[in-house]
Design a protein around this motif. Structure first.
Motif, PDB file in Angstrom:
ATOM      1  N   GLN A 138       0.821  -1.209   0.000  1.00  0.00           N
ATOM      2  CA  GLN A 138       0.000   0.000   0.000  1.00  0.00           C
ATOM      3  C   GLN A 138       0.860   1.266   0.000  1.00  0.00           C
ATOM      4  O   GLN A 138       0.521   2.261  -0.650  1.00  0.00           O
ATOM      5  CB  GLN A 138      -0.926  -0.015   1.216  1.00  0.00           C
ATOM      6  N   LEU A 158       0.583   4.066  -2.980  1.00  0.00           N
ATOM      7  CA  LEU A 158       0.371   5.495  -2.772  1.00  0.00           C
ATOM      8  C   LEU A 158       1.584   6.308  -3.221  1.00  0.00           C
ATOM      9  O   LEU A 158       1.452   7.427  -3.726  1.00  0.00           O
ATOM     10  CB  LEU A 158       0.068   5.761  -1.291  1.00  0.00           C
ATOM     11  N   LEU A 218       3.474  10.264   4.279  1.00  0.00           N
ATOM     12  CA  LEU A 218       2.016  10.250   4.213  1.00  0.00           C
ATOM     13  C   LEU A 218       1.503   8.887   3.746  1.00  0.00           C
ATOM     14  O   LEU A 218       0.491   8.381   4.229  1.00  0.00           O
ATOM     15  CB  LEU A 218       1.526  11.352   3.279  1.00  0.00           C
ATOM     16  N   ALA A 219       2.196   8.295   2.766  1.00  0.00           N
ATOM     17  CA  ALA A 219       1.789   6.972   2.279  1.00  0.00           C
ATOM     18  C   ALA A 219       1.864   5.937   3.395  1.00  0.00           C
ATOM     19  O   ALA A 219       0.965   5.087   3.541  1.00  0.00           O
ATOM     20  CB  ALA A 219       2.677   6.559   1.110  1.00  0.00           C
ATOM     21  N   LEU A 240      -1.064   6.541   5.746  1.00  0.00           N
ATOM     22  CA  LEU A 240      -2.330   6.085   5.178  1.00  0.00           C
ATOM     23  C   LEU A 240      -2.423   4.558   5.142  1.00  0.00           C
ATOM     24  O   LEU A 240      -3.481   3.973   5.415  1.00  0.00           O
ATOM     25  CB  LEU A 240      -2.491   6.656   3.770  1.00  0.00           C
ATOM     26  N   MET A 294      -3.165   3.469   8.438  1.00  0.00           N
ATOM     27  CA  MET A 294      -4.561   3.738   8.759  1.00  0.00           C
ATOM     28  C   MET A 294      -5.448   2.589   8.301  1.00  0.00           C
ATOM     29  O   MET A 294      -6.351   2.135   9.039  1.00  0.00           O
ATOM     30  CB  MET A 294      -5.005   5.046   8.099  1.00  0.00           C
ATOM     31  N   LEU A 295      -5.203   2.075   7.075  1.00  0.00           N
ATOM     32  CA  LEU A 295      -6.030   1.003   6.559  1.00  0.00           C
ATOM     33  C   LEU A 295      -5.824  -0.298   7.329  1.00  0.00           C
ATOM     34  O   LEU A 295      -6.764  -0.865   7.908  1.00  0.00           O
ATOM     35  CB  LEU A 295      -5.750   0.792   5.069  1.00  0.00           C
TER      36      LEU A 295
END
Length: 462
Positions: free
Chosen positions: A127, A131, A140-141, A144, A147-148
């Motif tokens: 992921q 990203l 940031l990737a 994120l 986060m998932l």
């Protein structure tokens, strides 16, 4: 004049002698003073030396005690250090042993954790790459992606906590799977575009986001269901409750009323039903006045059947005895049946543990019966040999006169749980054994007639 001089000379000589003696005395006193002074000095020196010696000994003793205390303190410190080391070693061994025991007891958890880590880490990296390829900053990737995947696991653990607390966990499981499918979609989209000719790679990376969730769900829910035996018992319990409500509607309704009247969970369903049965039937569950009456009637009829059938073949009586037909309830339920007293039509029911033949008072068949018959035959032979051709004993009229006493003795024997035998009648009535056998036959016939007449009266009254 000369005498005066002599006196002056004598006085001078006396004075000189006195001076001499005085000088000698002073010298002697001086010598004595000197001696005493020397002795005092020597004593002072001795006392000083003794004091110094005592001080030296005290100093040596203090030094020795200090050294001994220091040595003991060092030994104590060393022992404490050794104990601390031993405790630390034991604590480490206990931790290692605890971990080893946990690993031995939970191999499934260990391998599940390993496989989950092997599934989650590639999914997160994939992921981040997906990203990053779109121009998103690497930090940031990573956030994120966390986060998932982290969100899916956060919801998973929240659902586990809710389930352990007894709260509904369905919404947590649904949210977990939704988040996992979103993560799997990101991975599939990334690798499907990057490797259009190798779609299986996209499927593998998409599955990496789902497999860990699936594995955890199988571990937490697949191994906590009811076993086959538990399901069987639950079904049997439901059938038992349904049959209870079907067969005992009034008592089940009474139990429901008791449960609603009493404080919540103050009694169980079984206790409420047992209490309702006591209220309705006056006995423990499974028993009632009708059951007691039926059992009592069956026992009386059984005793009558054995008493009427004294001359039936012994093997048939023994078969009836072994059948235990007079015990309709198994195990502990039979304790609820009251024991019949002497007012029962068959008094011998007081001693049910001795068998049906004993209850009827008709004698025993087997080793004791055989020995009784052997004794009777021996008595016949002995009396025959003693009387030549054998005496006929008492006449029928004499036996008829003894019949009331024999009936009373027979009733006492049956009430005591004994047998109406010739030996017992001979002993209690005080007659010969062969006369007692004839009298026994008359007693049995009389008791049969009374019993049959009583049953006939009962049938006519009914």
């Amino acid at each position: 004049m000369s005498s005066y001089r002599e006196e002056r000379r004598a006085d001078a000589a006396a004075q000189a002698e006195q001076s001499r003696k005085s000088a000698e005395a002073r010298a002697e006193q001086a010598r004595e003073d000197r001696r005493l002074e020397l002795e005092a000095k020597r004593e002072e020196k001795r006392l000083a030396a003794e004091e110094k010696r005592r001080d030296d000994e005290a100093k040596g003793e203090r030094a020795r005690k200090d050294a001994e205390a220091k040595r003991r303190q060092e030994l104590a410190d060393k022992k404490i250090r050794d104990q601390e080391k031993a405790r630390a070693k034991a604590a480490r061994a206990a931790k290692v042993g605890k971990v080893a025991r946990w690993l031995n007891q939970n191999p499934v958890t260990v391998f599940v954790a390993f496989v989950m880590a092997s599934s989650v880490i590639p999914a997160v990296i994939s992921q981040v790459g997906a990203l990053g390829d779109t121009g998103v900053n690497v930090l940031l990737a990573a956030l994120l992606a966390a986060m998932l995947e982290g969100g899916a696991w956060a919801i998973t653990f929240m659902g586990k906590a809710a389930e352990d607390a007894g709260r509904p966990a369905a919404k947590y499981r649904i949210a977990t799977w939704c988040t996992a499918f979103v993560a799997a979609g990101v991975n599939y989209w990334h690798w499907a575009e990057k490797l259009p000719d190798a779609q299986w790679v996209a499927v593998v990376f998409a599955a990496s986001s789902l497999f860990a969730i699936y594995l955890w769900d199988m571990k937490t829910h697949g191994s906590h269901g009811k076993t086959k035996e538990e399901r069987r018992r639950e079904a049997a319990r439901r059938k038992h409750l349904a049959d209870r409500r079907k067969h005992h509607k009034d008592i089940a309704s009474e139990a429901d009323r008791l449960l609603s009247a009493l404080p919540f969970e103050s009694v169980t369903d079984e206790e409420a039903f047992a209490t309702a049965w006591q209220i309705q039937k006056g006995a423990q569950p499974g028993l009632s006045a009708e059951v007691f009456a039926q059992v009592t009637d069956a026992r009386v009829q059984l005793g009558a059947a054995f008493e009427l059938g004294e001359h039936v073949r012994p093997e048939l009586v023994r078969a009836g005895m072994l059948a235990s037909l007079y015990n309709p309830l198994p195990k502990r339920l039979v304790e609820g049946i009251p024991t019949l007293g002497s007012s029962s039509p068959v008094p011998a029911l007081q001693r049910s543990s001795e068998g049906a033949a004993a209850l009827a008072g008709i004698g025993m068949y087997g080793s004791e019966g055989a020995s009784e018959k052997a004794r009777e035959k021996a008595s016949e032979k002995a009396s025959g040999s003693a009387d030549g051709n054998g005496s006929r004993g008492r006449s029928d009229e004499e036996l008829e006169a003894l019949l009331p006493k024999a009936l009373k003795v027979a009733a006492e024997l049956v009430a005591e749980g004994g047998q109406i035998s010739a030996a017992a009648l001979s002993k209690r009535v005080g007659i010969r054994r062969d006369d007692a056998r004839r009298l026994r036959d008359r007693v049995i016939a009389e008791r049969k007639l009374k019993l049959v007449d009583g049953q006939a009266d009962t049938a006519m009254g009914a």
